[in-house]
Motif scaffolding. Structure first.
Motif, short mmCIF file in Angstrom:
data_model
loop_
_atom_site.label_atom_id
_atom_site.label_comp_id
_atom_site.label_asym_id
_atom_site.label_seq_id
_atom_site.Cartn_x
_atom_site.Cartn_y
_atom_site.Cartn_z
N LEU A 95 31.89 43.47 51.87
CA LEU A 95 32.59 43.39 53.16
C LEU A 95 32.91 41.96 53.59
O LEU A 95 33.29 41.73 54.74
N SER A 96 32.77 41.01 52.69
CA SER A 96 33.17 39.64 53.02
C SER A 96 34.67 39.49 52.80
O SER A 96 35.29 40.25 52.04
N PRO A 97 35.33 38.52 53.44
CA PRO A 97 36.77 38.31 53.21
C PRO A 97 37.11 38.01 51.76
O PRO A 97 38.15 38.43 51.26
N ILE A 98 36.23 37.28 51.07
CA ILE A 98 36.50 36.97 49.66
C ILE A 98 36.44 38.23 48.82
O ILE A 98 37.27 38.44 47.92
N ARG A 99 35.47 39.12 49.09
CA ARG A 99 35.40 40.37 48.35
C ARG A 99 36.64 41.23 48.62
O ARG A 99 37.20 41.84 47.70
N MET A 100 37.09 41.25 49.89
CA MET A 100 38.31 41.98 50.23
C MET A 100 39.51 41.41 49.49
O MET A 100 40.35 42.15 48.97
N LEU A 101 39.58 40.08 49.41
CA LEU A 101 40.70 39.45 48.71
C LEU A 101 40.69 39.79 47.23
O LEU A 101 41.75 40.06 46.64
N LEU A 102 39.52 39.80 46.61
CA LEU A 102 39.43 40.13 45.19
C LEU A 102 39.74 41.60 44.93
O LEU A 102 40.31 41.95 43.90
N TRP A 103 39.35 42.47 45.84
CA TRP A 103 39.65 43.89 45.68
C TRP A 103 41.15 44.16 45.68
O TRP A 103 41.62 45.08 45.00
N LEU A 104 41.90 43.38 46.46
CA LEU A 104 43.32 43.63 46.63
C LEU A 104 44.20 42.87 45.64
O LEU A 104 45.43 42.84 45.80
N LEU A 105 43.60 42.23 44.65
CA LEU A 105 44.41 41.58 43.63
C LEU A 105 45.21 42.63 42.86
O LEU A 105 44.72 43.73 42.59
N GLU A 107 47.26 44.84 40.00
CA GLU A 107 46.89 45.28 38.66
C GLU A 107 47.45 44.31 37.62
O GLU A 107 48.55 43.78 37.77
N GLY A 108 46.69 44.11 36.58
CA GLY A 108 47.10 43.18 35.53
C GLY A 108 46.59 41.77 35.75
O GLY A 108 46.88 40.87 34.95
N THR A 109 45.84 41.54 36.85
CA THR A 109 45.29 40.21 37.09
C THR A 109 44.22 39.90 36.05
O THR A 109 43.29 40.69 35.84
N THR A 110 44.34 38.76 35.42
CA THR A 110 43.38 38.39 34.39
C THR A 110 42.09 37.88 35.01
O THR A 110 42.03 37.57 36.21
N LEU A 111 41.07 37.78 34.19
CA LEU A 111 39.77 37.29 34.66
C LEU A 111 39.88 35.83 35.10
O LEU A 111 39.25 35.42 36.08
N THR A 112 40.70 35.05 34.39
CA THR A 112 40.88 33.64 34.76
C THR A 112 41.55 33.52 36.13
O THR A 112 41.17 32.68 36.96
N MET A 116 39.99 31.98 39.57
CA MET A 116 40.65 30.92 40.32
C MET A 116 40.77 31.27 41.79
O MET A 116 40.62 30.42 42.68
N VAL A 117 41.05 32.53 42.08
CA VAL A 117 41.12 32.97 43.48
C VAL A 117 39.76 32.80 44.16
O VAL A 117 39.67 32.34 45.30
N ARG A 118 38.70 33.16 43.46
CA ARG A 118 37.36 33.01 44.04
C ARG A 118 37.02 31.54 44.29
O ARG A 118 36.45 31.20 45.33
N VAL A 119 37.40 30.68 43.37
CA VAL A 119 37.12 29.24 43.52
C VAL A 119 37.87 28.68 44.72
O VAL A 119 37.29 27.99 45.57
N THR A 120 39.17 28.95 44.81
CA THR A 120 39.97 28.42 45.91
C THR A 120 39.54 29.02 47.25
O THR A 120 39.58 28.34 48.27
#
Length: 261
Positions: A95-105, A107-112, A116-120
């Motif tokens: 339920l953190s904003p970062i988790r929400m952001l990663l959930w909404l990436l 389809e086809g988003t690579t691990l790299t 990078m999204v998590r780092v930024t």
């Protein structure tokens, strides 16, 4: 600045960004040189706009360095990347904003790309929280917005009409609470909106590092800016209420029969 930091930015994009920056600088200069109100709020109440500008500068610089490290790694970019990775992992909880952001990436988003999204996002949150903390400390130490109690609402809040509606203190407190609430909710609301726009126009922030830098910067800057505005408006309401109370006490001391409203 990001277009100058990133090694793969095209010369046309760099020239366009420099031109936009020059126009923005001219606009800010004209606003501050004008006598009458303009579009910039809290123009005569530093360091409100100084903190916002420093926050935006730090966001673009650090996220730009993190993005530059992908193609052109150096000691500085590795350090920024490591700090962002540590912060991103520590703030990636349910339920953190970062988790929400990663959930909404998409389809086809690579691990790299997800990494990078998590780092930024970690860097963005660190800069935002530090900016809010610095502003809170400054207003406490300097009795912001005015140690003398003099504050021109017309110049500093050009869109706020103190004569309209109910009591000005209640309206300032209400508007400040709304801005703070929006600042809390916006990190959760902007990712679904950005995903909808990206799918509608077939664009992705991973198309270029420059787009990624600006997307993550705005994702953190807009909520923090609203949060700062809410704090400032509630602080102004507190200053007005204290001034009213002091004025009432002075009248009561001069006239014992005076009864404050």
């Amino acid at each position: 600045m990001p277009s100058l930091l990133l090694p793969d930015a095209s010369p046309q994009v760099t020239d366009a960004m420099v031109l936009i920056a020059l126009f923005a600088g001219a606009f800010v200069f004209i606003e501050y040189a004008a006598v009458y109100p303009g579009l910039i709020e809290f123009r005569d109440a530093p360091p409100f706009n100084t903190v916002r500008f420093a926050m935006l500068f730090a966001l673009l610089l650090l996220i730009g360095l993190a993005a530059r490290g992908i193609a052109d790694p150096s000691t500085l970019t590795r350090l920024v990347h490591a700090v962002g990775m540590l912060l991103g992992q520590s703030m990636d909880f349910p339920l953190s904003p970062i988790r929400m952001l990663l959930w909404l990436l998409p389809e086809g988003t690579t691990l790299t790309e997800a990494h990078m999204v998590r780092v930024t996002a970690g860097i963005a949150y660190l800069v935002s929280l530090l900016s809010l903390t610095i502003f809170a400390i400054i207003i406490r130490l300097n009795n912001w917005p005015s140690p003398t109690g003099a504050f021109n609402v017309w110049i500093n809040l050009p869109t706020f009409d103190p004569t309209a509606g109910s009591d000005v203190v209640k309206r300032l407190n209400r508007d400040g609470a709304v801005n703070i609430l929006l600042g809390i909710l916006l990190p959760y609301l902007t990712p679904p909106l950005a995903l909808f726009i990206a799918r509608s126009y077939q664009i992705s922030m991973f198309e270029s590092p420059l787009l990624l830098v600006w997307t993550m910067t705005l994702w953190a800057f807009l909520p923090a800016s609203l949060f700062l505005r809410g704090i400032a408006m509630r602080r102004l309401a507190l200053m007005i209420s204290k001034k009213r109370r002091r004025y009432g006490e002075e009248l009561a001391a001069e006239d014992p029969d005076f009864l404050p409203a």
